[in-house]
Write an enzyme that holds these catalytic residues in place. Sequence first.
Site, PDB file in Angstrom:
ATOM      1  N   LYS A  82       1.001  -1.262   0.039  1.00 13.10           N
ATOM      2  CA  LYS A  82      -0.088  -0.002   0.043  1.00 13.10           C
ATOM      3  C   LYS A  82       0.881   1.433   0.022  1.00 13.10           C
ATOM      4  CE  LYS A  82      -0.192  -0.190   5.092  1.00 13.10           C
ATOM      5  NZ  LYS A  82      -1.057  -0.572   6.334  1.00 13.10           N
TER       6      LYS A  82
ATOM      7  N   ARG B  99      -9.756   0.382  16.174  1.00 13.26           N
ATOM      8  CA  ARG B  99      -9.993   1.258  14.890  1.00 13.26           C
ATOM      9  C   ARG B  99     -11.153   0.721  13.989  1.00 13.26           C
ATOM     10  NH1 ARG B  99      -4.297   1.920  11.873  1.00 13.26           N
ATOM     11  NH2 ARG B  99      -4.740  -0.035  11.512  1.00 13.26           N
TER      12      ARG B  99
ATOM     13  N   TYR C  22      16.845  29.471   8.259  1.00 12.37           N
ATOM     14  CA  TYR C  22      15.742  30.305   8.635  1.00 12.37           C
ATOM     15  C   TYR C  22      15.906  30.561  10.151  1.00 12.37           C
ATOM     16  CZ  TYR C  22      13.414  30.130   4.101  1.00 12.37           C
ATOM     17  OH  TYR C  22      13.036  30.139   3.095  1.00 12.37           O
TER      18      TYR C  22
ATOM     19  N   MET D 287      12.583  24.086   2.515  1.00  7.79           N
ATOM     20  CA  MET D 287      11.749  23.313   1.668  1.00  7.79           C
ATOM     21  C   MET D 287      12.721  22.426   0.545  1.00  7.79           C
ATOM     22  SD  MET D 287       8.612  24.210  -0.850  1.00  7.79           S
ATOM     23  CE  MET D 287       7.630  24.626   0.462  1.00  7.79           C
TER      24      MET D 287
HETATM   25  C1  LIG Z   1      -0.314  -1.421   6.889  1.00  5.96           C
HETATM   26  C2  LIG Z   1      -0.668  -2.771   7.465  1.00  5.96           C
HETATM   27  C3  LIG Z   1       0.143  -4.088   7.731  1.00  5.96           C
HETATM   28  C4  LIG Z   1       1.537  -3.900   7.376  1.00  5.96           C
HETATM   29  O1  LIG Z   1       2.142  -3.215   8.730  1.00  5.96           O
HETATM   30  P1  LIG Z   1       3.647  -3.296   8.859  1.00  5.96           P
HETATM   31  O2  LIG Z   1       3.914  -2.793  10.370  1.00  5.96           O
HETATM   32  O3  LIG Z   1       4.191  -2.161   7.959  1.00  5.96           O
HETATM   33  O4  LIG Z   1       4.253  -4.630   8.741  1.00  5.96           O
HETATM   34  C5  LIG Z   1      -0.538  -5.053   7.939  1.00  5.96           C
HETATM   35  N1  LIG Z   1      -1.882  -4.998   8.087  1.00  5.96           N
HETATM   36  C6  LIG Z   1      -2.831  -4.305   8.104  1.00  5.96           C
HETATM   37  C7  LIG Z   1      -4.058  -4.337   8.312  1.00  5.96           C
HETATM   38  C8  LIG Z   1      -2.317  -2.876   7.671  1.00  5.96           C
HETATM   39  O5  LIG Z   1      -2.932  -1.795   7.572  1.00  5.96           O
END
Ligand SMILES: *Cc1c(COP(=O)(O)O)cnc(C)c1O
Length: 362
Positions: A35, A130, A255, A303
């Site tokens: 992802k 969640r 800055y 930046m």
């Molecule tokens: C992103 C995610 C993972 C992977 O988690 P990592 O800590 O990067 O290994 C696994 N399960 C779900 C539901 C996630 O959203």
Amino acid sequence: MPRATVAVIDLDALRFNFRRAAALASPADTMAVVKADGYGHGLEAVAGALADLTSRYAVACLEEAERLREAGLTHPVVLLQGVHDKTDWPRCAEAGFEVVVHEPGQLEDLFVSAGGAQVLWIKVNTGMNRLGFSSGDIAGIVERVRRRPNIRLRGLVTHLACADDPGHPMNAHQIGLMADLQNEFPDLEISVANSAAHYRDGDAAFHWTRPGIMLYGGTPLLGKTGQDLGLQPVMTLQSQLIAVRELDKGDKVGYGAAWQASERCRMGIVAIGYGDGYPRHAPAGTPVWVRGRRVPLIGRVSMDMIAVELTDVPSAQPGDMVELWGRHVSVDEVARLAGTISYELLAGLTSRVPRRYLAAGS
Ligand SMILES: *Cc1c(COP(=O)(O)O)cnc(C)c1O
């Protein structure tokens, strides 16, 4: 000449890390989590490099899954956050995506959708609070889903809240709830482990692990770097010195004139900043690799540039290559100093930074 700022992605290191995850997961099978554009490394390139190693991919949303299909990858794809709109169901059925449902409304939409056969996973809320159905509601949902001839229920998924801290009691509690569900539904596949849970000894392995960050060489555990865990960094973020100057005692840099030279020194300017995803909160002293050694960041991150102290590398000059993170400076170390985690730095690298791929086997 384009700006020298680039993220070099080592696809062999990615494959090494995947094999490591798979070995730790065994006898469970492993789905590669790709992802957020492959945690900033490039979704298509990362997924393509793992195509012969992984039997499944996991992504957050339908758009990411469809990119995998457009890239010619025909593997099963798990949508970890399910669908976001009822019109997504027919698209999922048609493409064969496996959808994780976490919310009653998603199921109601599926039940009335006109799509074809649909593979489902059910998200169980075991304490993270969640997403997901509470474990006490699972039996009823499984029964309802199984009455639908066009739905194939593959398994149950949960997510651990405290896996980065292996001794936290929450882990055993959440894993215990999933073990109970496995006993109740022995024909369903169970998936619990993120990267961090690969480093827990003696737990039920269940059927599927879901490693993300460890594939990219970042640490999933508090207080350790990926390299401490034997993982290889996949991304090297590099740039170039574009200016070098001498400072007198008392001269200020950047800055807010936030950094002041305590004695005469040399400093350099590197062409990278928060516009590229280098963290603005990296404090003075954050290591940067120049000419074979670590030098400290000084002043505030801008930046498009940062300043570094070069007194210890008198030979440094404009044009020198600089590593911001990679093999010599761990992305986990930069993240810790900036008050964040490597996930955020990797996924937050902006589109201004070209990704250059070292092909697997090169
Ligand atoms: C992103 C995610 C993972 C992977 O988690 P990592 O800590 O990067 O290994 C696994 N399960 C779900 C539901 C996630 O959203």
